[in-house]
Design a protein around this motif. Structure first.
Motif, short mmCIF file in Angstrom:
data_model
loop_
_atom_site.label_atom_id
_atom_site.label_comp_id
_atom_site.label_asym_id
_atom_site.label_seq_id
_atom_site.Cartn_x
_atom_site.Cartn_y
_atom_site.Cartn_z
N VAL A 170 55.35 39.13 3.97
CA VAL A 170 55.25 37.92 3.18
C VAL A 170 56.60 37.24 3.17
O VAL A 170 57.63 37.89 2.97
N THR A 171 56.62 35.94 3.43
CA THR A 171 57.89 35.22 3.47
C THR A 171 57.69 33.78 3.05
O THR A 171 56.59 33.21 3.22
N GLY A 172 58.73 33.20 2.50
CA GLY A 172 58.69 31.79 2.11
C GLY A 172 57.77 31.49 0.95
O GLY A 172 57.28 30.37 0.81
N LYS A 173 57.54 32.48 0.06
CA LYS A 173 56.62 32.30 -1.06
C LYS A 173 57.35 32.41 -2.40
O LYS A 173 58.29 33.19 -2.55
N HIS A 174 56.88 31.63 -3.36
CA HIS A 174 57.29 31.78 -4.75
C HIS A 174 56.21 32.59 -5.43
O HIS A 174 55.10 32.11 -5.66
N ILE A 175 56.52 33.85 -5.73
CA ILE A 175 55.52 34.80 -6.23
C ILE A 175 55.70 35.03 -7.72
O ILE A 175 56.80 35.30 -8.20
N LEU A 176 54.59 34.92 -8.45
CA LEU A 176 54.58 35.22 -9.87
C LEU A 176 54.16 36.67 -10.04
O LEU A 176 53.01 37.03 -9.77
N LEU A 177 55.07 37.51 -10.47
CA LEU A 177 54.82 38.93 -10.66
C LEU A 177 54.34 39.15 -12.10
O LEU A 177 55.01 38.74 -13.05
#
Length: 217
Positions: free
Chosen positions: A175-182
């Motif tokens: 996974v790359t270039g993502k804004h991830i909400l954990l």
């Protein structure tokens, strides 16, 4: 329905009979200590996360108190088979959380080990995450992160074991270039969230924000 008449839904705090889709009555609802944090601003979750990993934005729905109603709610969700409580918590969150121009690309919840998932029968974060996904129009990925080791309940661990999270999680795909909400239930030391965050951050040009049901101050 007959079952509703024989076994009516009751407020988890005062035991008053309430509608089947509720967790608490209106009187007890007013006793829940919601945080009213600003997702894009400074708050206690962000301050703690910043000490552990690079974080974008953070939000906690409630303050977690040992003798408070938030603890009862989380306990019902995790240990009393009240999986539907996750949907209610998500609806409460959507009423209070405004992403503004900081909307994440993807929602990812903290996973359970397969053995723990089999024991509990469900991941307490899945329905919460799925409901938020519908309400905000943000996709989710339940299988992006896997837990590598089986462990006893967090409440039963001593502090030393809580702090030991090395190699506890891993990515199942690139996974790359993502804004991830954990997403997690209760933020205490932040070590679980940090362990997952570093797996995601080290995988590529990703950004991490954090959303928790409750913040243990």
């Amino acid at each position: 329905m007959i079952l509703d008449l024989l076994f009516p839904n009751r407020c988890i705090h005062c035991n008053r009979i309430i509608s089947p889709e509720l967790l608490v009555c209106n009187v007890c609802f007013d006793q829940i200590h919601f945080t009213h944090y600003d997702f894009s601003g400074n708050n206690p979750v962000r301050e703690k996360c910043k000490l552990l990993f690079p974080v974008e934005n953070t939000y906690a729905l409630m303050q977690f108190e040992e003798q408070g109603l938030s603890r009862k709610i989380i306990h019902e969700l995790k240990y009393r088979s009240r999986e539907k409580a996750g949907k209610i918590l998500a609806e409460w969150t959507a009423e209070r959380l405004d992403f503004r121009d900081k909307t994440p690309d993807l929602m990812v919840s903290v996973p359970l080990h397969p053995k723990k998932l089999k024991e509990r029968g469900y991941n307490q974060l899945h329905l919460f995450t799925e409901t938020l996904s519908i309400l905000y129009g943000i996709p989710y990925h339940h299988e992006l992160i896997k837990r590598n080791h089986y462990s006893k309940a967090q409440a039963l661990k001593d502090r030393e074991h809580r702090l030991s999270t090395a190699n506890a999680f891993s990515l199942t795909q690139a996974v790359t270039g993502k804004h991830i909400l954990l997403i997690d239930d209760v933020f205490t030391t932040g070590n679980t969230v940090s362990s997952i965050a570093w797996e995601i951050l080290n995988a590529g040009n990703n950004k991490i924000s954090v959303l928790v049901m409750a913040m243990d101050l």
